[in-house]
Design a protein around this motif. Sequence first.
Motif, short mmCIF file in Angstrom:
data_model
loop_
_atom_site.label_atom_id
_atom_site.label_comp_id
_atom_site.label_asym_id
_atom_site.label_seq_id
_atom_site.Cartn_x
_atom_site.Cartn_y
_atom_site.Cartn_z
N ILE A 45 0.85 -1.19 0.00
CA ILE A 45 0.00 0.00 0.00
C ILE A 45 0.89 1.25 0.00
CG2 ILE A 45 -1.96 1.12 1.09
CD1 ILE A 45 -2.50 -1.78 0.34
N HIS A 46 0.69 2.12 -0.98
CA HIS A 46 1.52 3.31 -1.14
C HIS A 46 0.93 4.51 -0.40
CE1 HIS A 46 -1.14 5.62 -3.83
NE2 HIS A 46 -1.50 4.45 -4.34
N ALA A 119 1.28 3.04 5.12
CA ALA A 119 1.62 2.44 6.42
C ALA A 119 0.51 2.73 7.42
CB ALA A 119 2.95 2.98 6.92
N PHE A 120 0.05 3.98 7.43
CA PHE A 120 -1.04 4.35 8.34
C PHE A 120 -2.27 3.48 8.08
CE2 PHE A 120 -3.88 6.98 10.73
CZ PHE A 120 -3.09 7.72 11.58
N ILE A 133 -4.83 -10.48 7.96
CA ILE A 133 -3.40 -10.19 7.87
C ILE A 133 -2.61 -11.19 8.72
CG2 ILE A 133 -1.64 -8.40 8.03
CD1 ILE A 133 -4.08 -7.74 6.23
N THR A 134 -1.67 -11.89 8.09
CA THR A 134 -0.82 -12.82 8.84
C THR A 134 0.43 -12.13 9.36
OG1 THR A 134 0.43 -13.55 6.89
CG2 THR A 134 -1.61 -14.74 7.41
N HIS A 135 0.99 -11.20 8.58
CA HIS A 135 2.22 -10.50 8.94
C HIS A 135 2.15 -9.09 8.36
CE1 HIS A 135 3.31 -14.77 9.08
NE2 HIS A 135 4.21 -14.44 9.98
N LEU A 136 2.80 -8.15 9.03
CA LEU A 136 2.71 -6.74 8.65
C LEU A 136 4.10 -6.12 8.66
CD1 LEU A 136 1.08 -4.01 8.30
CD2 LEU A 136 1.05 -3.91 10.81
N VAL A 141 6.29 5.42 8.75
CA VAL A 141 5.22 5.90 9.63
C VAL A 141 5.02 4.94 10.80
CG1 VAL A 141 2.79 6.52 9.80
CG2 VAL A 141 4.08 7.09 7.73
N PRO A 142 5.29 5.39 12.03
CA PRO A 142 5.07 4.51 13.18
C PRO A 142 3.59 4.45 13.56
CG PRO A 142 5.82 6.65 13.94
CD PRO A 142 5.85 6.70 12.43
N HIS A 143 3.24 3.43 14.31
CA HIS A 143 1.87 3.32 14.82
C HIS A 143 1.84 3.94 16.21
CE1 HIS A 143 -2.10 1.91 15.58
NE2 HIS A 143 -1.75 1.04 16.50
#
Length: 335
Positions: A45-46, A119-120, A133-136, A141-143
Amino acid sequence: MPVDKIRVQGDSRVKHESATVNGRKYGYLLSQPESGRYRATIFLIHGFPDLSMGWRYQIPMLVDMGLRVVAPDCLGYGRTDAPDDVAEYGHKSCADDIKALANHLGESKIILGGHDWGAFLAYRISLWHPDLITHLFTVCVPHTGLKKDFISLEDLVRVAPNLTYQVQFASGELEKVIKSRKEIKQLLTALYGGRTPDGKTGFTVEEGLLLDRYMTLKPQRLLSEEELEYYATEFSRNGVHGPLNWYRTRKVNFDDEESIVGRKITIPTLFIQALRDPVLPPHLSKSMREEIPGVIMKSVDTAHWALLEKPAEVNAIISGWLKDIVFAGRPAEKL
Protein backbone atom coordinates in the motif's frame (compact mmCIF):
# COMPACT_ATOMS: atom_id res chain seq x y z
CA MET A 1 25.30 -2.99 -7.18
CA PRO A 2 22.13 -1.56 -8.78
CA VAL A 3 18.84 -2.90 -7.44
CA ASP A 4 16.50 -4.49 -9.98
CA LYS A 5 13.28 -2.55 -10.41
CA ILE A 6 10.10 -2.68 -12.42
CA ARG A 7 10.12 -0.35 -15.41
CA VAL A 8 7.14 1.98 -15.40
CA GLN A 9 6.41 1.23 -19.05
CA GLY A 10 6.45 -2.09 -20.87
CA ASP A 11 7.71 -4.38 -18.13
CA SER A 12 6.29 -7.86 -18.73
CA ARG A 13 6.84 -8.84 -15.09
CA VAL A 14 3.78 -6.85 -13.99
CA LYS A 15 0.22 -6.71 -15.22
CA HIS A 16 -2.06 -3.72 -14.84
CA GLU A 17 -5.32 -5.22 -13.57
CA SER A 18 -8.55 -3.79 -12.18
CA ALA A 19 -11.50 -4.93 -10.10
CA THR A 20 -14.65 -3.31 -8.76
CA VAL A 21 -15.11 -3.86 -5.02
CA ASN A 22 -17.70 -2.23 -2.77
CA GLY A 23 -18.84 -0.16 -5.75
CA ARG A 24 -15.39 1.33 -6.41
CA LYS A 25 -13.00 0.43 -9.20
CA TYR A 26 -9.43 -0.29 -8.11
CA GLY A 27 -6.47 -0.50 -10.43
CA TYR A 28 -3.58 -2.62 -9.20
CA LEU A 29 -0.27 -4.10 -10.25
CA LEU A 30 -0.04 -7.89 -10.20
CA SER A 31 3.24 -9.79 -10.31
CA GLN A 32 3.98 -13.40 -9.48
CA PRO A 33 6.56 -16.14 -10.14
CA GLU A 34 6.64 -17.37 -13.73
CA SER A 35 5.61 -20.83 -12.58
CA GLY A 36 2.30 -19.47 -11.32
CA ARG A 37 2.97 -21.07 -7.93
CA TYR A 38 3.55 -18.80 -4.96
CA ARG A 39 4.18 -19.10 -1.24
CA ALA A 40 1.71 -16.38 -0.21
CA THR A 41 0.17 -13.15 -1.46
CA ILE A 42 1.52 -9.82 -0.27
CA PHE A 43 -0.32 -6.50 -0.65
CA LEU A 44 1.72 -3.30 -0.85
CA ILE A 45 0.00 0.00 0.00
CA HIS A 46 1.52 3.31 -1.14
CA GLY A 47 1.24 6.85 0.20
CA PHE A 48 1.23 10.46 -1.05
CA PRO A 49 2.12 11.53 -3.67
CA ASP A 50 2.88 8.03 -4.86
CA LEU A 51 1.35 5.17 -6.81
CA SER A 52 1.39 1.40 -6.85
CA MET A 53 4.58 1.79 -8.91
CA GLY A 54 6.23 3.31 -5.83
CA TRP A 55 7.08 -0.30 -4.90
CA ARG A 56 9.01 -0.87 -8.14
CA TYR A 57 12.29 -1.63 -6.31
CA GLN A 58 10.63 -4.12 -3.96
CA ILE A 59 8.39 -6.09 -6.34
CA PRO A 60 11.15 -8.09 -8.12
CA MET A 61 12.72 -9.08 -4.79
CA LEU A 62 9.39 -10.22 -3.37
CA VAL A 63 8.53 -12.23 -6.47
CA ASP A 64 11.99 -13.83 -6.39
CA MET A 65 11.14 -14.97 -2.85
CA GLY A 66 8.10 -16.78 -4.20
CA LEU A 67 5.41 -14.26 -3.40
CA ARG A 68 2.46 -13.08 -5.46
CA VAL A 69 2.50 -9.28 -5.25
CA VAL A 70 -0.59 -7.06 -5.40
CA ALA A 71 0.05 -3.30 -5.33
CA PRO A 72 -3.15 -1.25 -5.61
CA ASP A 73 -3.46 2.37 -6.60
CA CYS A 74 -5.13 3.70 -3.46
CA LEU A 75 -8.49 5.45 -3.62
CA GLY A 76 -8.13 8.72 -5.52
CA TYR A 77 -4.94 7.73 -7.32
CA GLY A 78 -3.95 6.55 -10.79
CA ARG A 79 -6.27 3.91 -12.24
CA THR A 80 -8.48 3.76 -9.14
CA ASP A 81 -11.71 5.72 -8.74
CA ALA A 82 -11.50 9.18 -7.16
CA PRO A 83 -14.87 9.94 -5.54
CA ASP A 84 -15.62 13.43 -4.22
CA ASP A 85 -17.06 12.25 -0.89
CA VAL A 86 -14.38 12.53 1.80
CA ALA A 87 -16.08 9.81 3.85
CA GLU A 88 -15.13 7.23 1.21
CA TYR A 89 -11.46 7.92 1.97
CA GLY A 90 -11.87 7.00 5.64
CA HIS A 91 -9.54 4.25 6.78
CA LYS A 92 -12.30 1.83 7.65
CA SER A 93 -13.83 2.23 4.19
CA CYS A 94 -10.45 1.78 2.50
CA ALA A 95 -9.61 -1.17 4.78
CA ASP A 96 -12.88 -2.80 3.76
CA ASP A 97 -11.93 -2.26 0.11
CA ILE A 98 -8.54 -3.93 0.55
CA LYS A 99 -10.16 -6.92 2.22
CA ALA A 100 -12.70 -7.13 -0.62
CA LEU A 101 -9.89 -6.94 -3.20
CA ALA A 102 -8.02 -9.75 -1.42
CA ASN A 103 -11.19 -11.86 -1.40
CA HIS A 104 -11.73 -11.04 -5.09
CA LEU A 105 -8.27 -12.51 -5.74
CA GLY A 106 -9.15 -15.63 -3.81
CA GLU A 107 -7.24 -14.80 -0.64
CA SER A 108 -8.52 -14.99 2.93
CA LYS A 109 -5.00 -14.39 4.34
CA ILE A 110 -2.37 -11.93 3.11
CA ILE A 111 0.94 -10.39 4.14
CA LEU A 112 0.66 -6.60 4.20
CA GLY A 113 3.18 -3.80 3.66
CA GLY A 114 2.74 -0.04 3.67
CA HIS A 115 4.66 3.23 3.28
CA ASP A 116 3.57 6.76 4.26
CA TRP A 117 -0.27 6.92 4.22
CA GLY A 118 -0.08 3.30 3.12
CA ALA A 119 1.62 2.44 6.42
CA PHE A 120 -1.04 4.35 8.34
CA LEU A 121 -3.74 2.46 6.44
CA ALA A 122 -1.93 -0.86 6.91
CA TYR A 123 -2.14 -0.49 10.69
CA ARG A 124 -5.87 0.21 10.37
CA ILE A 125 -6.43 -2.77 8.07
CA SER A 126 -4.73 -4.93 10.70
CA LEU A 127 -7.02 -3.50 13.39
CA TRP A 128 -10.27 -3.68 11.43
CA HIS A 129 -9.55 -7.05 9.80
CA PRO A 130 -7.09 -8.91 12.03
CA ASP A 131 -8.07 -12.28 10.57
CA LEU A 132 -7.00 -11.15 7.10
CA ILE A 133 -3.40 -10.19 7.87
CA THR A 134 -0.82 -12.82 8.84
CA HIS A 135 2.22 -10.50 8.94
CA LEU A 136 2.71 -6.74 8.65
CA PHE A 137 5.59 -4.47 7.70
CA THR A 138 5.60 -0.68 7.49
CA VAL A 139 8.08 1.95 6.38
CA CYS A 140 8.56 5.46 7.84
CA VAL A 141 5.22 5.90 9.63
CA PRO A 142 5.07 4.51 13.18
CA HIS A 143 1.87 3.32 14.82
CA THR A 144 0.91 5.64 17.68
CA GLY A 145 -2.34 4.02 18.71
CA LEU A 146 -5.98 5.11 18.56
CA LYS A 147 -7.09 8.28 20.32
CA LYS A 148 -9.89 8.56 22.88
CA ASP A 149 -10.33 12.29 22.30
CA PHE A 150 -10.60 14.08 18.97
CA ILE A 151 -7.75 16.41 18.06
CA SER A 152 -8.31 18.69 15.08
CA LEU A 153 -5.57 19.15 12.53
CA GLU A 154 -5.19 22.78 13.62
CA ASP A 155 -4.68 21.74 17.24
CA LEU A 156 -2.31 18.97 16.22
CA VAL A 157 0.07 21.24 14.35
CA ARG A 158 0.36 23.54 17.38
CA VAL A 159 2.21 20.75 19.17
CA ALA A 160 3.66 19.14 16.03
CA PRO A 161 4.72 21.99 13.70
CA ASN A 162 6.45 19.46 11.46
CA LEU A 163 2.93 18.55 10.26
CA THR A 164 1.88 22.11 9.38
CA TYR A 165 2.03 21.36 5.65
CA GLN A 166 -1.04 19.15 6.13
CA VAL A 167 -3.15 22.26 6.84
CA GLN A 168 -2.40 23.49 3.33
CA PHE A 169 -3.01 20.03 1.84
CA ALA A 170 -6.41 19.78 3.54
CA SER A 171 -7.50 23.35 2.81
CA GLY A 172 -8.48 22.98 -0.86
CA GLU A 173 -5.95 25.64 -1.84
CA LEU A 174 -3.84 23.32 -3.97
CA GLU A 175 -6.70 22.06 -6.14
CA LYS A 176 -7.34 25.65 -7.19
CA VAL A 177 -3.86 26.02 -8.65
CA ILE A 178 -2.65 22.46 -9.45
CA LYS A 179 -4.76 21.63 -12.49
CA SER A 180 -2.68 21.15 -15.62
CA ARG A 181 -0.36 18.24 -16.27
CA LYS A 182 2.62 20.63 -16.09
CA GLU A 183 1.51 21.89 -12.68
CA ILE A 184 1.04 18.32 -11.44
CA LYS A 185 4.52 17.44 -12.71
CA GLN A 186 6.01 20.37 -10.78
CA LEU A 187 4.07 19.43 -7.64
CA LEU A 188 5.61 15.97 -7.85
CA THR A 189 9.04 17.48 -8.49
CA ALA A 190 8.70 19.57 -5.35
CA LEU A 191 7.61 16.69 -3.13
CA TYR A 192 10.35 14.39 -4.42
CA GLY A 193 13.06 16.93 -3.57
CA GLY A 194 13.46 19.17 -6.61
CA ARG A 195 15.25 22.49 -6.16
CA THR A 196 15.42 25.82 -7.93
CA PRO A 197 18.54 26.79 -9.94
CA ASP A 198 19.87 28.55 -6.82
CA GLY A 199 19.29 25.50 -4.60
CA LYS A 200 16.02 26.37 -2.85
CA THR A 201 13.38 23.72 -2.15
CA GLY A 202 9.78 23.89 -3.35
CA PHE A 203 8.29 22.32 -0.23
CA THR A 204 8.81 22.60 3.51
CA VAL A 205 7.05 20.77 6.32
CA GLU A 206 6.34 24.11 8.02
CA GLU A 207 4.75 25.78 4.97
CA GLY A 208 3.78 23.12 2.47
CA LEU A 209 4.11 23.64 -1.27
CA LEU A 210 5.76 27.00 -1.97
CA LEU A 211 3.45 28.32 -4.66
CA ASP A 212 5.72 31.21 -5.58
CA ARG A 213 8.58 28.85 -6.33
CA TYR A 214 7.48 25.36 -7.33
CA MET A 215 7.12 26.07 -11.06
CA THR A 216 10.82 27.01 -11.25
CA LEU A 217 12.13 23.73 -9.82
CA LYS A 218 14.65 21.67 -11.72
CA PRO A 219 14.46 17.84 -11.96
CA GLN A 220 14.98 15.84 -8.79
CA ARG A 221 17.06 12.68 -8.50
CA LEU A 222 14.59 10.14 -7.07
CA LEU A 223 12.45 9.77 -10.20
CA SER A 224 13.91 9.42 -13.66
CA GLU A 225 12.37 11.58 -16.37
CA GLU A 226 10.46 8.54 -17.64
CA GLU A 227 9.17 7.81 -14.14
CA LEU A 228 8.20 11.43 -13.54
CA GLU A 229 6.29 11.52 -16.84
CA TYR A 230 4.51 8.29 -15.87
CA TYR A 231 3.56 9.72 -12.47
CA ALA A 232 2.34 12.96 -14.01
CA THR A 233 0.19 11.04 -16.47
CA GLU A 234 -1.31 8.85 -13.75
CA PHE A 235 -2.04 11.79 -11.44
CA SER A 236 -3.58 13.69 -14.36
CA ARG A 237 -6.28 11.04 -14.75
CA ASN A 238 -8.34 12.49 -11.88
CA GLY A 239 -6.29 15.42 -10.60
CA VAL A 240 -5.02 15.98 -7.07
CA HIS A 241 -8.34 16.33 -5.23
CA GLY A 242 -8.69 12.61 -4.51
CA PRO A 243 -5.17 12.13 -3.13
CA LEU A 244 -5.52 15.26 -0.99
CA ASN A 245 -8.80 13.97 0.44
CA TRP A 246 -6.70 11.64 2.59
CA TYR A 247 -5.70 14.73 4.59
CA ARG A 248 -9.35 15.57 5.29
CA THR A 249 -10.37 12.37 7.06
CA ARG A 250 -9.39 13.02 10.70
CA LYS A 251 -12.98 13.33 11.95
CA VAL A 252 -14.25 10.49 9.76
CA ASN A 253 -11.52 8.21 11.09
CA PHE A 254 -12.01 9.29 14.70
CA ASP A 255 -15.73 8.58 14.56
CA ASP A 256 -15.16 5.17 12.94
CA GLU A 257 -12.43 4.17 15.37
CA GLU A 258 -14.28 4.94 18.61
CA SER A 259 -15.47 1.33 18.63
CA ILE A 260 -11.95 -0.13 18.47
CA VAL A 261 -10.02 2.17 20.83
CA GLY A 262 -7.75 -0.01 22.93
CA ARG A 263 -7.41 -2.74 20.33
CA LYS A 264 -3.82 -3.85 19.78
CA ILE A 265 -2.04 -5.19 16.71
CA THR A 266 -0.90 -8.67 17.72
CA ILE A 267 0.39 -10.10 14.43
CA PRO A 268 4.15 -10.28 13.74
CA THR A 269 5.17 -6.78 12.66
CA LEU A 270 8.28 -5.14 11.22
CA PHE A 271 8.76 -1.36 11.32
CA ILE A 272 11.48 0.34 9.26
CA GLN A 273 12.28 3.83 10.56
CA ALA A 274 13.78 6.47 8.24
CA LEU A 275 16.22 8.34 10.47
CA ARG A 276 16.17 11.62 8.52
CA ASP A 277 12.46 11.93 7.78
CA PRO A 278 11.60 15.60 8.55
CA VAL A 279 7.92 14.76 9.04
CA LEU A 280 8.38 11.63 11.15
CA PRO A 281 11.44 11.92 13.44
CA PRO A 282 12.55 8.76 15.27
CA HIS A 283 11.18 9.77 18.68
CA LEU A 284 7.63 9.29 17.36
CA SER A 285 8.15 5.52 17.30
CA LYS A 286 8.94 5.23 21.02
CA SER A 287 5.45 4.00 21.93
CA MET A 288 5.31 1.31 19.25
CA ARG A 289 6.39 -1.51 21.55
CA GLU A 290 3.40 -0.72 23.77
CA GLU A 291 0.99 -0.62 20.83
CA ILE A 292 2.38 -3.63 18.93
CA PRO A 293 3.81 -6.21 21.33
CA GLY A 294 6.86 -7.90 19.83
CA VAL A 295 7.33 -5.43 16.98
CA ILE A 296 10.73 -5.69 15.27
CA MET A 297 12.20 -2.23 14.69
CA LYS A 298 14.91 -1.50 12.15
CA SER A 299 16.22 1.75 10.68
CA VAL A 300 17.74 3.15 7.51
CA ASP A 301 19.66 6.40 7.17
CA THR A 302 17.35 8.07 4.69
CA ALA A 303 14.77 10.81 4.46
CA HIS A 304 11.11 10.08 3.74
CA TRP A 305 11.48 8.24 0.40
CA ALA A 306 13.33 5.27 1.88
CA LEU A 307 11.95 2.83 -0.71
CA LEU A 308 13.68 4.83 -3.45
CA GLU A 309 16.65 6.34 -1.62
CA LYS A 310 18.20 3.13 -0.30
CA PRO A 311 16.28 0.23 -1.84
CA ALA A 312 19.09 -2.27 -1.27
CA GLU A 313 19.05 -1.65 2.48
CA VAL A 314 15.26 -1.64 2.70
CA ASN A 315 15.03 -4.83 0.65
CA ALA A 316 17.65 -6.55 2.81
CA ILE A 317 15.63 -5.77 5.93
CA ILE A 318 12.34 -6.95 4.41
CA SER A 319 13.81 -10.10 2.87
CA GLY A 320 15.59 -11.00 6.11
CA TRP A 321 12.35 -10.59 8.03
CA LEU A 322 10.48 -12.72 5.52
CA LYS A 323 13.08 -15.49 5.81
CA ASP A 324 13.53 -15.37 9.57
CA ILE A 325 9.97 -14.63 10.71
CA VAL A 326 7.35 -15.09 8.01
CA PHE A 327 8.70 -18.25 6.42
CA ALA A 328 10.74 -19.60 9.32
CA GLY A 329 10.48 -23.39 9.46
CA ARG A 330 8.09 -23.53 6.52
CA PRO A 331 9.49 -25.37 3.49
CA ALA A 332 8.61 -23.71 0.21
CA GLU A 333 6.82 -26.73 -1.19
CA LYS A 334 4.33 -26.62 1.69
CA LEU A 335 3.51 -22.93 1.37
